[in-house]
Scaffold this motif. Structure first.
Motif, mmCIF file in Angstrom:
data_model
loop_
_atom_site.group_PDB
_atom_site.id
_atom_site.type_symbol
_atom_site.label_atom_id
_atom_site.label_comp_id
_atom_site.label_asym_id
_atom_site.label_seq_id
_atom_site.Cartn_x
_atom_site.Cartn_y
_atom_site.Cartn_z
ATOM 1 N N VAL A 93 11.532 -3.855 -0.559
ATOM 2 C CA VAL A 93 11.246 -4.151 -1.959
ATOM 3 C C VAL A 93 10.968 -5.633 -2.191
ATOM 4 O O VAL A 93 10.035 -6.005 -2.897
ATOM 5 C CB VAL A 93 12.409 -3.688 -2.857
ATOM 6 N N ALA A 94 11.770 -6.490 -1.587
ATOM 7 C CA ALA A 94 11.583 -7.918 -1.824
ATOM 8 C C ALA A 94 10.231 -8.416 -1.322
ATOM 9 O O ALA A 94 9.782 -9.481 -1.729
ATOM 10 C CB ALA A 94 12.711 -8.705 -1.172
ATOM 11 N N ALA A 95 9.563 -7.638 -0.450
ATOM 12 C CA ALA A 95 8.215 -8.022 -0.021
ATOM 13 C C ALA A 95 7.271 -8.049 -1.212
ATOM 14 O O ALA A 95 6.288 -8.791 -1.226
ATOM 15 C CB ALA A 95 7.704 -7.044 1.045
ATOM 16 N N HIS A 96 7.567 -7.241 -2.215
ATOM 17 C CA HIS A 96 6.715 -7.186 -3.401
ATOM 18 C C HIS A 96 6.859 -8.431 -4.264
ATOM 19 O O HIS A 96 6.081 -8.627 -5.203
ATOM 20 C CB HIS A 96 7.054 -5.943 -4.218
ATOM 21 N N LEU A 97 7.841 -9.267 -3.962
ATOM 22 C CA LEU A 97 7.997 -10.513 -4.688
ATOM 23 C C LEU A 97 6.728 -11.344 -4.617
ATOM 24 O O LEU A 97 6.363 -12.028 -5.583
ATOM 25 C CB LEU A 97 9.179 -11.298 -4.098
ATOM 26 N N ARG A 98 6.041 -11.295 -3.481
ATOM 27 C CA ARG A 98 4.825 -12.098 -3.319
ATOM 28 C C ARG A 98 3.698 -11.630 -4.250
ATOM 29 O O ARG A 98 2.719 -12.350 -4.434
ATOM 30 C CB ARG A 98 4.366 -12.066 -1.865
ATOM 31 N N PRO A 109 17.792 -10.279 -21.544
ATOM 32 C CA PRO A 109 16.842 -9.236 -21.140
ATOM 33 C C PRO A 109 16.301 -9.496 -19.739
ATOM 34 O O PRO A 109 15.943 -10.631 -19.401
ATOM 35 C CB PRO A 109 15.738 -9.331 -22.187
ATOM 36 N N VAL A 110 16.245 -8.454 -18.919
ATOM 37 C CA VAL A 110 15.728 -8.584 -17.559
ATOM 38 C C VAL A 110 14.837 -7.397 -17.238
ATOM 39 O O VAL A 110 14.893 -6.360 -17.908
ATOM 40 C CB VAL A 110 16.867 -8.674 -16.508
ATOM 41 N N ARG A 111 14.039 -7.556 -16.220
ATOM 42 C CA ARG A 111 13.262 -6.455 -15.655
ATOM 43 C C ARG A 111 13.876 -6.083 -14.307
ATOM 44 O O ARG A 111 14.130 -6.955 -13.483
ATOM 45 C CB ARG A 111 11.796 -6.854 -15.464
ATOM 46 N N TYR A 140 3.124 -6.649 -11.236
ATOM 47 C CA TYR A 140 4.081 -5.794 -11.947
ATOM 48 C C TYR A 140 4.393 -6.269 -13.358
ATOM 49 O O TYR A 140 4.654 -5.465 -14.244
ATOM 50 C CB TYR A 140 5.394 -5.711 -11.154
ATOM 51 N N LEU A 141 4.368 -7.569 -13.565
ATOM 52 C CA LEU A 141 4.699 -8.105 -14.884
ATOM 53 C C LEU A 141 4.132 -9.514 -15.016
ATOM 54 O O LEU A 141 3.880 -10.177 -14.015
ATOM 55 C CB LEU A 141 6.217 -8.101 -15.109
ATOM 56 N N PRO A 142 3.932 -9.974 -16.260
ATOM 57 C CA PRO A 142 3.418 -11.338 -16.443
ATOM 58 C C PRO A 142 4.440 -12.369 -15.967
ATOM 59 O O PRO A 142 5.623 -12.276 -16.291
ATOM 60 C CB PRO A 142 3.214 -11.420 -17.967
ATOM 61 N N ARG A 162 0.821 -1.203 0.000
ATOM 62 C CA ARG A 162 0.000 0.000 0.000
ATOM 63 C C ARG A 162 0.863 1.265 0.000
ATOM 64 O O ARG A 162 0.511 2.272 -0.618
ATOM 65 C CB ARG A 162 -0.925 -0.004 1.222
ATOM 66 N N GLU A 163 2.013 1.195 0.665
ATOM 67 C CA GLU A 163 2.856 2.380 0.830
ATOM 68 C C GLU A 163 3.689 2.704 -0.401
ATOM 69 O O GLU A 163 3.935 3.866 -0.713
ATOM 70 C CB GLU A 163 3.794 2.163 2.018
ATOM 71 N N GLU A 164 4.104 1.674 -1.122
ATOM 72 C CA GLU A 164 5.087 1.908 -2.165
ATOM 73 C C GLU A 164 4.791 1.106 -3.421
ATOM 74 O O GLU A 164 4.440 -0.066 -3.349
ATOM 75 C CB GLU A 164 6.483 1.525 -1.645
ATOM 76 N N ARG A 165 4.927 1.738 -4.545
ATOM 77 C CA ARG A 165 4.831 1.071 -5.839
ATOM 78 C C ARG A 165 6.227 1.059 -6.457
ATOM 79 O O ARG A 165 6.869 2.103 -6.582
ATOM 80 C CB ARG A 165 3.862 1.813 -6.759
ATOM 81 N N LEU A 166 6.713 -0.109 -6.813
ATOM 82 C CA LEU A 166 8.059 -0.208 -7.357
ATOM 83 C C LEU A 166 8.132 0.378 -8.762
ATOM 84 O O LEU A 166 7.153 0.393 -9.504
ATOM 85 C CB LEU A 166 8.504 -1.672 -7.400
ATOM 86 N N THR A 167 9.313 0.846 -9.117
ATOM 87 C CA THR A 167 9.557 1.278 -10.493
ATOM 88 C C THR A 167 10.130 0.097 -11.268
ATOM 89 O O THR A 167 10.854 -0.741 -10.717
ATOM 90 C CB THR A 167 10.546 2.451 -10.547
ATOM 91 N N ILE A 168 9.783 0.033 -12.551
ATOM 92 C CA ILE A 168 10.229 -1.071 -13.402
ATOM 93 C C ILE A 168 11.001 -0.512 -14.589
ATOM 94 O O ILE A 168 10.561 0.437 -15.238
ATOM 95 C CB ILE A 168 9.045 -1.901 -13.919
ATOM 96 N N ALA A 169 12.149 -1.101 -14.846
ATOM 97 C CA ALA A 169 12.950 -0.707 -16.005
ATOM 98 C C ALA A 169 13.421 -1.962 -16.719
ATOM 99 O O ALA A 169 13.648 -3.001 -16.089
ATOM 100 C CB ALA A 169 14.145 0.136 -15.571
#
Length: 313
Positions: free
Chosen positions: A196-201, A185-187, A206-208, A170-177
């Motif tokens: 940040v790693a909490a967003h792994l779940r 190729p990587v994201r 963020y991406l397919p 809720r607090e943070e939206r990661l940036t993707i490059a």
């Protein structure tokens, strides 16, 4: 300890309390004295007021819960750590035992199991080498929650970890490059906090994520490097990610892991890849989990776009 028990019963005027609780109180009083404090227990045994160089009220519900889980031989260390922590945390702008106050401040961060040492924290293993730790606080002052603090709450440690994850999302939206690691190729997902790693779940937000999952590198607590598992080209991706993560960990003060992981169906698995030096040369020796090895075999049997070779006459 019996003399102390009889004195406490007369002092409070209440019914006799369980012997284990009073024995624990005796130990609390002894440790408080060695720290230069006198102590006074609440009538119900729920708190202890330390008076001395400073005055602090210590909650005991979580400590008693933790003591019941442990042998008596562990009690001296448990009590010493609990009182030392209470004194060290007295200037914090929150009481970690008060869930209503700290609920919005809960977050998680991933740490190496080896870095935790003997510290007692609340968390869960993502892999054998990585632990998702429950933390509380603000910014750089964020610290791990102790088991005795969670023991004061009306929710379980697992529920608290889920709330911490929700707070992070809720607090943070990661940036993707998009990036390129030696032709792979990587994201690149990054953020401003160590959560940040909490967003792994919720990587799928963020991406397919393919059915076979994705490779993940976690060089520091604020960065995730992702490569989808879609073709046999993933073998080269393991090498590129491993070398990149190693370089990052060698240069960063807050490095997390130089390894490569496999994320699939909500689970993280280590793809062990060791750099072996022999005869002046360095090569990568990969030991994937059995299930991932089976996926590699299947991918090799059905090459994806760009994997097939063409020959000319």
């Amino acid at each position: 300890m019996r003399l102390f028990r009889r004195h406490r019963n007369r002092q409070t005027g209440g019914p006799a309390r369980p012997a284990e609780e009073v024995d624990l109180d005796s130990l609390l009083a002894l440790v408080a004295d060695t720290l230069g404090y006198t102590c006074a227990f609440a009538a119900d045994g729920g708190t202890l007021t330390l008076s001395g160089p400073r005055r602090v009220v210590v909650r005991l519900a979580g400590l008693r819960t933790e003591a019941r889980r442990r042998s008596r031989e562990d009690w001296p260390v448990l009590v010493s750590e609990h009182l030392a922590h209470a004194l060290a945390a007295m200037d914090e702008p929150f009481d970690a035992c008060d869930l209503a106050r700290v609920r919005p401040l809960l977050r998680t961060r991933i740490q190496r199991d080896d870095d935790l040492g003997p510290a007692r924290v609340v968390g869960r293993h993502l892999t054998a080498d990585l632990v998702e730790v429950l933390t509380v606080g603000h910014g750089a002052a964020r610290r791990p929650i102790r088991p005795e603090e969670v023991g004061c709450w009306p929710i379980t440690a697992a529920q608290a970890l889920e709330e911490a994850l929700t707070n992070a999302h809720r607090e943070e939206r990661l940036t993707i490059a998009e990036a390129d690691l030696g032709g792979v190729p990587v994201r690149w997902l990054s953020g401003a906090t160590a959560s940040v790693a909490a967003h792994l779940r919720r990587l799928g937000d963020y991406l397919p994520v393919p059915a076979d999952g994705a490779l993940v590198a976690l060089p520091d607590p604020a960065t995730m490097i992702i490569h989808p598992v879609e073709s046999i080209g993933v073998v080269r991706a393991i090498e590129r990610l491993r070398l990149f993560a190693q370089r990052e960990c060698d240069r960063l003060a807050d490095a997390l892991s130089p390894q490569v992981y496999w994320w699939r169906d909500g689970r993280l698995a280590l793809i062990r890849a060791d750099l072996v030096r022999h005869g002046g040369q360095t090569r990568l020796v990969v030991a994937p989990p059995p299930e991932f090895a089976r996926i590699l075999a299947a991918l090799a049997a059905r090459p994806g776009p760009g994997d097939a070779e063409t020959t000319g006459g």
